[in-house]
Design an enzyme around this catalytic site. Structure first.
Site, short mmCIF file in Angstrom:
data_model
loop_
_atom_site.label_atom_id
_atom_site.label_comp_id
_atom_site.label_asym_id
_atom_site.label_seq_id
_atom_site.Cartn_x
_atom_site.Cartn_y
_atom_site.Cartn_z
N GLU A 1 33.24 33.95 47.42
CA GLU A 1 32.57 35.00 46.66
C GLU A 1 32.63 34.68 45.16
OE1 GLU A 1 34.81 38.57 47.09
OE2 GLU A 1 33.81 39.59 45.44
N ASP B 1 35.16 45.51 47.27
CA ASP B 1 33.94 44.71 47.18
C ASP B 1 34.04 43.46 48.06
OD1 ASP B 1 32.50 46.32 45.61
OD2 ASP B 1 32.71 45.16 43.76
#
Ligand code: 0RA
Length: 648
Positions: free
Chosen positions: A428, A505
């Site tokens: 990510e 997230d």
């Protein structure tokens, strides 16, 4: 003479000790691993024996209890483990079953043995991996008892007294050994899910599961068996007919199948052999699919539902869109193959299932023309959508965008090319991607950084999905195609590792990535190639000493140890002892490349969580978490608040 017997006895004992020692030395060989998964496997192993008693027609009740002291009790009303003196071993059969490897003791040959895979290793393995274990057997009007420490009997089998009239059964209580297992706390939900599944698959059995520590209880009894199972799996969908149930025996293979169609797009088939979930499918699945395609196609042509000159032709995939099915077969000597040993290999099962489904489904369709028409209409719509998707793929393919000849610019590939030894980290964010690129071993580790939230494939049309840059990068990097064309054997990497931040997230991005892999590269997961990296949550420092903690429990243990070393009991503001600093890692980006390597990427020291399709909830979870309806999602997160990090 007496001497010989004694010597024999001693020799046997030595063999037993050797056997138990082998299990304790290499527990993973017998139960898969020593993490939470292996721990829960212990319970399944004992319960499988109780289920065997049910299959043999002697047991209708299983009670599983997580006790306050962390032990588990499995109780059944089967015949009870035999207790007579074993003619060769010269001691109670009970002791033999509990202490000799593979003496699982199916003395009767015609039972459905469970071989290969992880099941069927025998209760002796559970015993060997337990700090202590106690077993009580009611048989022949009496109650027998024996106790063990790390698998070794503490005394011979003794009689506790008379059993109530006609009462038989076995009660096994065991406490997993903390020296063997990394985690020893049982999770109610994990056990309940398997017990629910077993109760659906074995409709004559009532299974109760209790957690004495958390005060939880569930009771499973499904008179409708796998028909009810299919309804349960489709709870969140709208089926357009009652489940179709096919049951029978062909060439000595008992077959039970239930299925229905709904307005959903995905295919949701669960297959079992001797109650084991065959995640990689196999001959029973092939037989079912073949019969389904052929029977529906024949019926459709015969009844003019598909015109001879029609432009669309219906393929197998079309007949499985929106299909939810449970296929359960019993096989005497199953051969398990595949990456994760969950693929049935027995060729005779294919023809048995194919013939039976062919016959019974034809009959059903003749008798239920309205349902038949609805299903075929649905399949025709699926064929049209498939044609549109093929065009979308071709369009993109023409630009070579999905091809591994055209690797994405952001991919830092590894230098060796043997997939078995290569792995790709899907990371990510660019900054963590940068650290990973510097920290990796570039010989066998590739890094693909992806930007933030990728597309939610559960809500998007196939052409949108294939146009998405991040998704295209993954498809071409992995290089094994996508959707119906996906072939896990072509994967350029043996391990696909998802590495996201340990925050909300990060967890969302991980779920989005998994949803994509689950829907469009499912075999990559089924063959055990998908993993989740486990970055540490905390760094705890005192002077020069530095430790990483991967969960709160470990953090507390380390802090406690530091406290033990220190003289003062005084605490800092953050609750740590004087001189100890605790920092929480919010993101991967906070670690420098060396730290990232050391804690998360070095194969020698890292922990990887393998993503599996075990359990029947997976499909539902994705539909609930990623689908359109807000209310079920809210309810799910509330119920699973503790596990909302989606530990699939
Ligand atoms: C060996 C032989 C037989 C049953 C069992 C073991 C048995 C094991 C377990 C473990 C938990 N519950 C169990 N119930 C039975 C066959 C018994 C016979 O032939 O009478």
């Amino acid at each position: 003479m007496a001497k010989t017997v004694e010597n024999n006895y001693t020799a046997k004992n030595i063999n037993i000790l050797k056997g138990l020692e082998a299990v304790r030395k290499r527990p993973a060989m017998y139960i898969g691993d020593v993490s939470s998964r292996g721990l829960h496997h212990l319970v399944n192993e004992v319960v499988d024996n109780s289920i065997d008693e049910a299959l043999a027609g002697y047991n209708d009740t299983i009670n599983v209890t997580i006790n306050k002291d962390g032990s588990v009790t499995v109780e059944d009303k089967g015949r009870g483990i035999p207790v007579d003196i074993h003619p060769v071993e010269k001691r109670s059969a009970l002791e033999v079953v509990m202490t000799v490897l593979h003496a699982g003791g199916k003395f009767d040959k015609d039972s459905y043995k469970v071989s290969g895979g992880l099941h069927g290793v025998g209760v002796s393995v559970v015993n060997a991996l337990s700090e202590w274990c106690k077993v009580e057997v009611k048989r022949d009007g009496e109650v027998f008892y024996q106790e063990y420490r790390t698998g070794i009997p503490t005394a011979p089998v003794k009689k506790l007294g008379k059993a109530k009239r006609n009462e038989t059964g076995t009660v096994v209580t065991f406490k997993p050994d903390e020296e063997i297992f990394k985690v020893t706390k049982f999770n109610f939900e994990t056990l309940a899910e398997r017990m629910r599944e077993l109760a659906y698959l074995n409709k004559t059995v009532t299974i109760t599961i209790r957690d004495e520590a958390e005060n939880l209880e569930e009771k499973f009894r499904f008179k409708g068996g796998i028909v009810e199972f299919v309804k349960y799996l489709d709870e969140t969908r709208t089926p357009f007919h009652k489940p179709i149930f096919i049951e029978g025996e062909k060439d000595g293979v008992p077959v039970e199948i239930a299925f229905e169609y709904s307005d959903a797009y995905s295919e949701n088939i669960h297959t079992y052999v001797n109650n084991i979930n065959t995640i990689e499918g196999g001959t029973h699945l092939v037989g079912f699919k073949t019969a389904l395609t052929r029977t529906f196609n024949n019926y459709a042509y015969k009844n003019n539902l598909i015109k001879e000159n029609s432009k669309i032709s219906l393929t197998g995939d079309d007949f499985r869109e929106g299909l939810t099915a449970v296929v359960s077969v019993k096989v005497m000597e199953p051969q398990f193959e595949g990456q994760t040993k969950t693929k049935l290999g027995n060729s005779e099962v294919k023809s048995a299932v194919e013939t039976l489904v062919g016959e019974k489904l034809s009959e059903y369709l003749e008798e239920n023309p309205a349902v038949a028409r609805k299903i075929i209409d649905k399949c025709k719509r699926a064929a049209e959508a498939r044609e549109a998707a093929r065009k979308a793929r071709d369009l993109i393919r023409r630009k070579n965008a999905l091809d591994s000849m055209n690797l994405p610019g952001k991919l830092a590939d590894c230098s060796i090319s043997d997939p078995e030894h290569c792995e790709i980290y899907i990371v990510e964010g660019d900054s963590a991607g940068g650290s990973a690129k510097q920290g990796r071993d570039r010989r066998f580790q590739a890094i693909l950084p992806i930007k933030g939230k990728i597309l939610n494939v559960e809500k998007a049309k196939i052409n949108k999905i294939l146009e998405n840059t991040e998704i295209r990068a993954m498809i071409s990097a992995i290089g094994a195609g996508v959707g119906p064309d996906f072939d896990p054997e072509k994967s350029r990497y043996g391990k696909v590792i998802i590495m996201t931040d340990a925050d909300v997230d990060g967890s969302h991005i991980r779920t989005l990535l998994l949803t994509f892999l689950y829907r469009h590269m499912k075999e990559l997961i089924a063959t055990g190639r998908v993993y989740i990296a486990q970055p540490p949550l905390y760094k705890i420092k005192k002077g020069k000493e530095e430790h990483y903690a991967y969960d709160d429990e470990e953090r507390d243990r380390i802090i406690k140890r530091f406290k033990g070393n220190g003289k003062s009991e005084e605490l800092d503001e953050d609750g740590t002892p004087k001189g100890v600093t605790l920092s929480r890692y919010k993101g991967l980006g906070e670690m420098n490349p060396e730290q990232l390597w050391e804690t998360t990427m070095n194969p020698e020291t890292r922990t990887l969580l393998q993503v599996t399709l075990e359990g029947v909830e997976t499909n539902k979870i994705f539909e609930t978490l990623m689908g359109d309806q807000v209310e079920p999602r809210r309810a799910w997160i509330e119920k699973h608040a503790k596990y909302a990090n989606l530990d699939i």
